[in-house]
Design a protein around this motif. Structure first.
Motif, mmCIF file in Angstrom:
data_model
loop_
_atom_site.group_PDB
_atom_site.id
_atom_site.type_symbol
_atom_site.label_atom_id
_atom_site.label_comp_id
_atom_site.label_asym_id
_atom_site.label_seq_id
_atom_site.Cartn_x
_atom_site.Cartn_y
_atom_site.Cartn_z
ATOM 1 N N ASP A 44 25.050 41.386 -5.211
ATOM 2 C CA ASP A 44 26.008 40.854 -4.242
ATOM 3 C C ASP A 44 26.028 41.696 -2.975
ATOM 4 O O ASP A 44 25.777 42.897 -3.019
ATOM 5 N N ASN A 46 28.366 43.422 -0.528
ATOM 6 C CA ASN A 46 29.782 43.750 -0.712
ATOM 7 C C ASN A 46 30.463 44.422 0.462
ATOM 8 O O ASN A 46 31.689 44.484 0.515
ATOM 9 N N ASN A 47 29.700 44.963 1.409
ATOM 10 C CA ASN A 47 30.356 45.624 2.536
ATOM 11 C C ASN A 47 29.354 45.718 3.680
ATOM 12 O O ASN A 47 28.295 46.323 3.531
ATOM 13 N N GLN A 52 30.525 52.516 5.932
ATOM 14 C CA GLN A 52 31.415 52.502 4.772
ATOM 15 C C GLN A 52 30.649 52.106 3.518
ATOM 16 O O GLN A 52 31.256 51.700 2.522
ATOM 17 N N LYS A 134 31.487 57.229 4.859
ATOM 18 C CA LYS A 134 30.869 57.368 3.531
ATOM 19 C C LYS A 134 29.383 57.661 3.658
ATOM 20 O O LYS A 134 28.630 57.548 2.698
ATOM 21 N N GLY A 137 26.718 62.292 4.204
ATOM 22 C CA GLY A 137 25.606 62.943 3.499
ATOM 23 C C GLY A 137 24.253 62.626 4.128
ATOM 24 O O GLY A 137 23.309 63.417 4.009
ATOM 25 N N TRP A 201 29.858 34.984 6.662
ATOM 26 C CA TRP A 201 29.691 35.748 5.423
ATOM 27 C C TRP A 201 30.750 35.294 4.442
ATOM 28 O O TRP A 201 31.920 35.586 4.616
ATOM 29 N N GLU A 202 30.322 34.551 3.445
ATOM 30 C CA GLU A 202 31.220 34.132 2.374
ATOM 31 C C GLU A 202 30.797 34.934 1.158
ATOM 32 O O GLU A 202 29.698 34.714 0.617
ATOM 33 N N GLU A 203 31.655 35.864 0.774
ATOM 34 C CA GLU A 203 31.279 36.812 -0.271
ATOM 35 C C GLU A 203 30.858 36.103 -1.559
ATOM 36 O O GLU A 203 31.532 35.198 -2.022
ATOM 37 N N GLY A 204 29.728 36.518 -2.108
ATOM 38 C CA GLY A 204 29.250 35.930 -3.354
ATOM 39 C C GLY A 204 28.528 34.613 -3.142
ATOM 40 O O GLY A 204 27.980 34.047 -4.084
#
Lengths: 520, 311
Positions: A44, A46-47, A52, A134, A137, A201-204
């Motif tokens: 999926d 996801n972000n 992030q 995020k 690193g 963007w329609e998640e999934g």
């Protein structure tokens, strides 16, 4: 009057003719193609907020809408894997300062053609190491970025590092628009400089990108890394169930099937509308020890185990032979890859002799092998369990979910384990992450001052011959010390519509789709 | 009736408290550090620790639970660790998809199972009854992920009639709805049959026939109406299960519903998303049960009278 009308009509005809010639020229430049390229992803999305997330599937999408300062090419034999991207060139002014010049013809897809400048680069890098990021690193060793002029920045780093600059090719560090972030708009991270822009963007369900009409690189020739895309739109549709993804490709619902399952390749190979493509990959799968836990702190014992593992069988059960056995601990395709050492091949007599040397002539060891429930690890674990029983080691299998496995390994609660490492750009992300004393992802809990010294030398040595020698020495040293037994590098296998053109594959799976299209 | 509905809705409070506590507790027992999941493999221990601190993961279990519930009181179910999106909003985005799939599946199940259950009951102990029961047994015992794959192979791969997955228009709903609906149809057929068999032997059925009612009227007017309570219970129960537990069908058909959301969130240790989603599922189940109870009253005057007495 009639003459004037006639003259006007003639003029009109001439103008239209010239316009049609222009249109024909453009049409000839762009090959005939299907409007939308549809890619079936195995995970999926996801972000899509660049800094992030660190997810491979997200990054593959973001590569089409955003661009990086350096461009990581996919040719393992190239003199350098890093080409100029939004930065045209860079140089060290001393050990800790880098002057970087930027392209002056780039603008953001914000509808206002806001130029990309040094301010945007500084903003992006500062945000990457700032609070809440995020991806800090990815910029290890970064101190600051300052603006020299509109298209020049100066980057300061803690100490000289051969590979620091390569960090700037990572997708989460793509240049973002300072203006968009400061405008207070919702989701400013969607504004990039790439040839495609986010539309939906329609998640999934779907992430749809469409070609930017007034993209800054529209006049660049085909073949240039920043040339405009061909497909009018690219859609990424998650099909998490592998068999469904395969069927969707065969049914024409998607044009590309990422990670087709090995046991269904045969059906795809028989399908005349599908191409199954295979190339050497970069994902290293390995068997490893917690070197701080007895009896696995015994080097001879680790070597004995390495000789007892039949890696040919492992390769067969894991990926149906679609991979390459390897001896060294470095991912294939990385700078300084060296695999000519003797290593530890499958040799039961040698394994038994090493067991005796280690103080276990009759075996009699009971241990636990921890592995992930995902992928083919269970098959590999069964082969290894059988292999080790032949030298008197009784293995109890301990499958667990990825998240639990990582925590177990970080805490050092495992004895033996199976894991993977996928790195195709920076050797330090293998050496330091996996073997340096105290590194979080050093699940081996391996600690050796000599290895640490060599790792530092590979990172900081400016003389490239001396650096290469240190890299080879390090690989031989680590293979001999045997904190891990490298098993195989899995091939990249991908299936797609036979008419796919313009694809740009990486062995590690982070493909570029921005120039791909289905030819008509 | 309104008082009864109010009472039932008030009962949601202990349900939410108990559910959220159990889920929070279960998630705290599972291995896997959410902070490490978020930070990625390359993060230093200090970066992971900073994330842990920021998300309050270092607090004791009861403090974390208390903070979560405090947020709930103000309508804040938290943000996903993975997507950073609002949990309630994410759940509500997926809910219509699940309701669509569940609704279509139950509709298919009702259309198939009610006539079949009645038919097998009135032809008890004949080959027709046996055939119906074989169908029901087949539907109950068949794993729906397998049925899903078989339907995909037939209708997508061989016949090219329907898409194999995804959510792309009405056509993409048909196969997942058939897959889920088939299993439900089997269960509801069995319930309908046994409920009808109980009713068929009642004296009032004989009386109705003696009065000269047509067989059709006897079965549907006098029989089915009285047999409906267990059938409605079965449908309501199945509807609840479909909404909260279609994870296999949603995965096989890449259908973006709640089942897949919860499954993904568990594997990523996304505690706020898991807790929020399960609380919402519990609330949904309670609401469906309440609706079922209200439907009883509609079909059974005795129950309606009880509600009236209570008032």
């Amino acid at each position: 009057m009639n003459k004037r009308v006639l003259a006007m009509l003639l003029c009109l005809v001439m103008v239209l003719s010239v316009m049609s010639i222009g249109a024909t020229a453009y049409a000839e430049d762009v090959p005939a193609h299907k409007d939308t390229l549809i890619i079936g992803t195995a995970a999926d999305i996801n972000n899509l907020n660049l800094q992030q997330q660190q997810d491979a599937t997200n990054n593959i999408i973001l590569k089409n809408t955003h661009q990086t300062l350096l461009f990581f090419n996919n040719d393992p034999n190239a003199a350098t894997r890093f080409d100029p991207g939004l930065a045209t060139d860079w140089e060290f002014t001393d050990d800790t300062h880098i002057i970087m010049h930027l392209r002056d013809d780039v603008y953001f897809n914000d509808g206002e053609k806001t130029p990309m400048t040094a301010d945007d680069v500084k903003f992006t890098l500062d945000m990457a190491v700032g609070e809440g990021s995020k991806v800090a690193g990815n910029l290890a060793g970064f101190v600051s970025c300052s603006v020299v002029d509109e298209h020049t920045v100066e980057i300061e780093i803690e100490t000289y590092n051969n590979e620091f600059i390569y960090s700037l090719a990572s997708v989460p560090l793509s240049v973002q628009s300072k203006k968009a972030w400061e405008s207070g708009m919702d989701e400013p991270w969607f504004i990039g400089t790439g040839p495609y822009k986010f539309v939906k963007w329609e998640e999934g369900v779907v992430c749809r990108l469409e070609k930017v009409a007034d993209y800054w690189g529209n006049n660049l020739p085909a073949g240039d890394i920043f040339a405009p895309g061909v497909s009018d739109a690219i859609e990424f549709r998650p099909y998490l169930e592998a068999s469904s993804r395969v069927i969707a490709l065969q049914n024409g619902e998607i044009d590309v099937c990422i990670d087709p399952p090995m046991n269904e390749l045969q059906y795809l190979e028989e399908d005349k509308n599908v191409t199954v493509y295979e190339q050497t990959g970069t994902r290293l799968f390995y068997f490893a020890f917690n070197t701080q836990k007895a009896p696995w702190d015994n080097e001879k014992l680790r070597q004995a185990v390495a000789c007892a593992i039949n890696r040919d069988d492992v390769l067969t059960v894991a990926v149906d032979g679609k991979g390459t056995l390897q001896k060294t601990i470095l991912n294939r395709g990385l700078w300084g890859f060296y695999d000519d050492m003797e290593g530890f091949n499958y040799d039961l007599d040698r394994a038994k002799a090493l067991m005796a040397e280690a103080g276990y002539p009759d075996g009699g060891i009971s241990t636990t092998l921890t592995y992930s429930t995902s992928g083919a690890y269970a098959n590999i674990a069964t082969v290894i369990q059988d292999n080790l029983s032949k030298i008197g080691i009784t293995v109890t299998l301990n499958p667990m979910e990825d998240a639990t496995l990582k925590e177990t390994c970080v805490n050092g609660d495992q004895e033996l384990y199976l894991w993977r490492w996928n790195e195709d750009s920076k050797v330090d992300f293998v050496y330091r992450d996996l073997y340096y004393t105290g590194s979080t992802s050093n699940y081996h809990h391996y600690s050796d001052p000599h290895a640490d010294e060599l790792i530092d030398k590979v990172a900081t040595e400016k003389d490239q011959d001396a650096r290469m020698a240190a890299g080879i020495e390090l690989q031989e040293y680590l293979v001999n010390a045997c904190p891990q037994v490298p098993l195989y590098i899995a091939n990249l296998v991908i299936a797609f519509n036979k008419d796919l053109q313009g694809q740009y594959f990486y062995g590690g799976g982070n493909h570029n789709w921005s120039h791909a299209y289905i030819a008509k | 009736m309104l008082k009864y509905i109010g009472k039932r809705l008030l009962m949601l409070i202990p349900v939410i408290l108990v559910t959220s506590f159990l889920i929070f507790w279960a998630m705290s027992l599972t291995g896997g550090d959410p902070a490490r999941q978020i930070a990625g493999d390359r993060a230093t221990e200090a970066e992971v620790e900073a994330i842990r601190e920021e998300m309050g993961l270092n607090d004791p279990f009861l403090v974390r639970y208390g903070n979560y519930m405090k947020g709930m009181l103000t309508g804040d179910m938290g943000k996903s660790y993975v997507t950073n999106k609002d949990v309630f909003r994410t759940f509500m985005e997926k809910l219509p998809n699940t309701l669509m799939l569940g609704g279509a599946a139950v509709l298919i199940a009702i259309i198939v199972s009610l006539p079949l259950g009645i038919y097998t009951a009135i032809h008890q102990n004949t080959w027709k009854d046996t055939a119906g029961m074989v169908f029901a047994l087949f539907g109950t015992s068949m794993p729906n992920f397998w049925l899903g794959l078989m339907l995909i192979i037939l209708f997508s791969l061989k016949l090219h009639w329907l898409p194999s997955g995804g959510k792309n228009g009405f056509a993409s709903l048909i196969l997942p709805a058939l897959t889920v609906g088939f299993g439900l149809a089997a269960l509801i057929t069995r319930t309908t049959r046994s409920s009808m068999l109980d009713v068929i032997r009642q004296d009032y059925m004989t009386t109705a026939r003696a009065k000269g009612c047509s067989e059709k009227r006897v079965i549907f007017r006098h029989g089915l109406k009285n047999a409906l309570i267990p059938i409605i219970t079965a449908i309501g129960l199945q509807m609840s299960l479909v909404i909260t537990g279609s994870v296999l069908a949603e995965t096989v058909f890449s259908w973006p519903g709640i089942g897949r959301l919860v499954y993904d969130s568990i594997s990523k240790r996304d505690t706020p998303m898991v807790t929020g989603s399960i609380i919402m599922c519990s609330v949904l189940m309670c609401i469906i049960n309440l609706v079922v109870d209200l439907i009883y009253a509609f079909f059974d005057p005795r129950i309606k009278a009880q509600y009236s007495k209570k008032r």
